[in-house]
Motif scaffolding. Sequence first.
Motif, mmCIF file in Angstrom:
data_model
loop_
_atom_site.group_PDB
_atom_site.id
_atom_site.type_symbol
_atom_site.label_atom_id
_atom_site.label_comp_id
_atom_site.label_asym_id
_atom_site.label_seq_id
_atom_site.Cartn_x
_atom_site.Cartn_y
_atom_site.Cartn_z
ATOM 1 N N HIS A 144 0.929 -1.211 0.078
ATOM 2 C CA HIS A 144 0.030 0.105 -0.012
ATOM 3 C C HIS A 144 0.978 1.210 0.068
ATOM 4 O O HIS A 144 0.238 2.212 0.195
ATOM 5 N N ILE A 145 2.172 1.319 -0.138
ATOM 6 C CA ILE A 145 2.854 2.178 -0.125
ATOM 7 C C ILE A 145 3.147 3.088 -1.414
ATOM 8 O O ILE A 145 3.097 2.284 -2.560
ATOM 9 N N SER A 146 3.024 4.219 -1.498
ATOM 10 C CA SER A 146 3.104 5.162 -2.741
ATOM 11 C C SER A 146 4.543 5.231 -3.354
ATOM 12 O O SER A 146 5.424 5.410 -2.564
ATOM 13 N N THR A 147 4.703 5.470 -4.598
ATOM 14 C CA THR A 147 5.937 5.744 -5.051
ATOM 15 C C THR A 147 6.499 7.006 -4.363
ATOM 16 O O THR A 147 7.880 6.869 -4.060
ATOM 17 N N GLN A 148 5.721 8.085 -4.337
ATOM 18 C CA GLN A 148 6.186 9.345 -3.531
ATOM 19 C C GLN A 148 6.758 8.940 -2.046
ATOM 20 O O GLN A 148 7.609 9.535 -1.755
ATOM 21 N N ASP A 149 6.172 8.146 -1.291
ATOM 22 C CA ASP A 149 6.544 7.849 0.060
ATOM 23 C C ASP A 149 7.823 7.182 -0.116
ATOM 24 O O ASP A 149 8.923 7.628 0.788
#
Length: 194
Positions: free
Chosen positions: A180-185
């Motif tokens: 569930h982690i985003s690329t921005q994170d």
Amino acid sequence: MHLDIAHIGPYLLAALVVFAIYRRFRRNFGRQPLRPKLMTFRILLLTFIGCCLLPMALRSAQFLSAEIIGAALGIAMALWGAQRTRFEMYKGRLHYVPHTYTGIAVSLLFLGRLLFRLTQMYSGTQPLAGKGAPAATMADPAQAFAPAAMLRSPLTLGILFVLVGYYVCYYSLMLWKSKHISTQDIKGASAAAS
């Protein structure tokens, strides 16, 4: 000369425990590759071990309390540590950087109790020699190192459940967060680490 495996077994087990503790401490530092299959295997293995130890709660209220408090403490530490864990991309692969102090605290708790129990058993101040201890355990300290003898204490069982609760919860959260982690994170965490 006859090789007696019964006397070598405790030393082999001790060597295995030392190796496992070394590996566990090493995984508390720096970037760790995310390995979903291995983490899932560890979750299942620790859940199985925890389920096998659940019947010990039927011994007394002390054992039941030790299991519940240990698991709750482990889960609380896992939640706290997982909030402070960050993800990074390294060589095209997702890695996580665990919160060092939480992992070390859990590992030291287990190692401290293990060393305390071993010191008790081999120094002759065996609390195992009381009620319910087999005569073989009292006569031969090598037999006192057996896993069954190690779990006669509610405190030892509670600490084992801290480990089970911590790693089952922590690995589950790492697997969930990685999906569930985003690329921005990931980019933000990697930039902050540089």
